[in-house]
Design a protein around this motif. Structure first.
Motif, PDB file in Angstrom:
ATOM      1  N   ARG A 128       0.876  -1.383   0.006  1.00 47.04           N
ATOM      2  CA  ARG A 128      -0.010   0.084   0.083  1.00 47.04           C
ATOM      3  C   ARG A 128       0.846   1.135   0.126  1.00 47.04           C
ATOM      4  NH1 ARG A 128      -1.904   3.524   3.846  1.00 47.04           N
ATOM      5  NH2 ARG A 128      -3.952   4.321   3.466  1.00 47.04           N
ATOM      6  N   SER A 129       1.876   1.155   0.913  1.00 51.38           N
ATOM      7  CA  SER A 129       2.720   2.545   0.798  1.00 51.38           C
ATOM      8  C   SER A 129       3.494   2.753  -0.390  1.00 51.38           C
ATOM      9  CB  SER A 129       3.786   2.227   1.889  1.00 51.38           C
ATOM     10  OG  SER A 129       3.214   1.882   3.150  1.00 51.38           O
ATOM     11  N   ALA A 130       4.103   1.647  -0.993  1.00 52.50           N
ATOM     12  CA  ALA A 130       4.700   1.751  -2.378  1.00 52.50           C
ATOM     13  C   ALA A 130       3.682   2.416  -3.273  1.00 52.50           C
ATOM     14  CB  ALA A 130       5.066   0.433  -2.738  1.00 52.50           C
ATOM     15  N   TRP A 131       2.365   1.901  -3.477  1.00 55.20           N
ATOM     16  CA  TRP A 131       1.520   2.623  -4.441  1.00 55.20           C
ATOM     17  C   TRP A 131       1.231   3.895  -4.198  1.00 55.20           C
ATOM     18  CZ3 TRP A 131       0.822   0.745  -8.968  1.00 55.20           C
ATOM     19  CH2 TRP A 131       0.958  -0.641  -9.316  1.00 55.20           C
ATOM     20  N   LEU A 132       0.912   4.331  -2.909  1.00 51.12           N
ATOM     21  CA  LEU A 132       0.907   5.655  -2.731  1.00 51.12           C
ATOM     22  C   LEU A 132       1.955   6.653  -3.099  1.00 51.12           C
ATOM     23  CD1 LEU A 132      -0.939   5.396   0.709  1.00 51.12           C
ATOM     24  CD2 LEU A 132      -2.060   6.100  -1.276  1.00 51.12           C
ATOM     25  N   ASP A 133       3.161   6.048  -2.964  1.00 54.28           N
ATOM     26  CA  ASP A 133       4.233   6.710  -3.184  1.00 54.28           C
ATOM     27  C   ASP A 133       4.411   6.972  -4.718  1.00 54.28           C
ATOM     28  OD1 ASP A 133       4.864   7.450  -0.713  1.00 54.28           O
ATOM     29  OD2 ASP A 133       6.857   6.199  -0.554  1.00 54.28           O
ATOM     30  N   ALA A 134       4.156   5.823  -5.438  1.00 54.22           N
ATOM     31  CA  ALA A 134       3.998   5.868  -6.898  1.00 54.22           C
ATOM     32  C   ALA A 134       2.859   6.622  -7.610  1.00 54.22           C
ATOM     33  CB  ALA A 134       3.791   4.496  -7.403  1.00 54.22           C
ATOM     34  N   ALA A 135       1.838   6.877  -6.781  1.00 52.90           N
ATOM     35  CA  ALA A 135       0.910   8.138  -7.257  1.00 52.90           C
ATOM     36  C   ALA A 135       1.392   9.225  -6.895  1.00 52.90           C
ATOM     37  CB  ALA A 135      -0.383   7.731  -6.470  1.00 52.90           C
ATOM     38  N   CYS A 136       1.915   9.414  -5.940  1.00 51.17           N
ATOM     39  CA  CYS A 136       2.789  10.922  -5.596  1.00 51.17           C
ATOM     40  C   CYS A 136       3.583  11.073  -6.930  1.00 51.17           C
ATOM     41  CB  CYS A 136       3.594  11.023  -4.354  1.00 51.17           C
ATOM     42  SG  CYS A 136       2.069  10.723  -3.015  1.00 51.17           S
ATOM     43  N   LEU A 137       4.538  10.256  -7.121  1.00 49.28           N
ATOM     44  CA  LEU A 137       5.348  10.391  -8.313  1.00 49.28           C
ATOM     45  C   LEU A 137       4.921  10.695  -9.536  1.00 49.28           C
ATOM     46  CD1 LEU A 137       8.091   7.520  -7.296  1.00 49.28           C
ATOM     47  CD2 LEU A 137       8.683  10.012  -7.407  1.00 49.28           C
ATOM     48  N   ALA A 138       3.578   9.894  -9.871  1.00 50.60           N
ATOM     49  CA  ALA A 138       2.899  10.337 -11.023  1.00 50.60           C
ATOM     50  C   ALA A 138       2.392  11.567 -11.078  1.00 50.60           C
ATOM     51  CB  ALA A 138       1.992   9.109 -11.324  1.00 50.60           C
ATOM     52  N   LEU A 139       1.829  11.911  -9.787  1.00 50.73           N
ATOM     53  CA  LEU A 139       1.414  13.397  -9.787  1.00 50.73           C
ATOM     54  C   LEU A 139       2.596  14.401 -10.082  1.00 50.73           C
ATOM     55  CD1 LEU A 139      -0.902  13.328  -6.803  1.00 50.73           C
ATOM     56  CD2 LEU A 139      -1.665  13.929  -9.143  1.00 50.73           C
ATOM     57  N   GLU A 140       3.599  14.070  -9.538  1.00 50.91           N
ATOM     58  CA  GLU A 140       4.839  15.126  -9.804  1.00 50.91           C
ATOM     59  C   GLU A 140       5.319  15.315 -11.129  1.00 50.91           C
ATOM     60  OE1 GLU A 140       6.414  17.550  -7.732  1.00 50.91           O
ATOM     61  OE2 GLU A 140       4.970  17.005  -6.577  1.00 50.91           O
ATOM     62  N   TRP A 141       5.195  14.098 -11.662  1.00 50.96           N
ATOM     63  CA  TRP A 141       5.396  14.303 -13.161  1.00 50.96           C
ATOM     64  C   TRP A 141       4.648  14.748 -14.243  1.00 50.96           C
ATOM     65  CZ3 TRP A 141       9.814  13.000 -15.683  1.00 50.96           C
ATOM     66  CH2 TRP A 141       9.912  12.826 -17.114  1.00 50.96           C
ATOM     67  N   LYS A 142       3.463  14.924 -13.734  1.00 44.14           N
ATOM     68  CA  LYS A 142       2.439  15.609 -14.609  1.00 44.14           C
ATOM     69  C   LYS A 142       2.206  17.248 -14.414  1.00 44.14           C
ATOM     70  CE  LYS A 142      -0.952  12.175 -15.514  1.00 44.14           C
ATOM     71  NZ  LYS A 142      -2.404  12.244 -16.307  1.00 44.14           N
ATOM     72  N   LYS A 143       2.743  17.735 -13.290  1.00 43.48           N
ATOM     73  CA  LYS A 143       2.987  18.966 -13.131  1.00 43.48           C
ATOM     74  C   LYS A 143       3.730  19.705 -14.279  1.00 43.48           C
ATOM     75  CE  LYS A 143       2.875  19.241  -8.116  1.00 43.48           C
ATOM     76  NZ  LYS A 143       3.380  19.759  -7.029  1.00 43.48           N
ATOM     77  N   PRO A 144       3.182  20.989 -14.391  1.00 45.90           N
ATOM     78  CA  PRO A 144       3.836  21.683 -15.681  1.00 45.90           C
ATOM     79  C   PRO A 144       5.137  22.229 -15.157  1.00 45.90           C
ATOM     80  CG  PRO A 144       2.004  22.796 -14.899  1.00 45.90           C
ATOM     81  CD  PRO A 144       2.244  21.438 -14.066  1.00 45.90           C
TER      82      PRO A 144
END
Length: 64
Positions: free
Chosen positions: A48-64
């Motif tokens: 669960r912790s790994a998936w939450l951090d992966a989602a945070c990384l995905a959000l950071e990548w999408k930022k302009p």
């Protein structure tokens, strides 16, 4: 963000979470991108912790 939402968002962005016996935990595998090869990040005790951090990384990548 719930665990299920994190899983859907991160996997949709190309991230994977797998158990790695060498690390004795879960690792995040990033997607292959131009000038950014795929990497394995972290060693998490809980999936669960790994998936939450992966989602945070995905959000950071999408930022302009």
């Amino acid at each position: 963000m719930t665990s299920h939402e994190a899983f859907i968002f991160a996997s949709g962005a190309g991230y994977r979470v797998d158990f790695d016996p060498e690390w004795e935990g879960y690792v995040i595998t990033t997607p292959d991108r131009p000038r950014h090869p795929s990497q394995q990040l972290g060693s998490y005790k809980q999936e669960r912790s790994a998936w939450l951090d992966a989602a945070c990384l995905a959000l950071e990548w999408k930022k302009p």
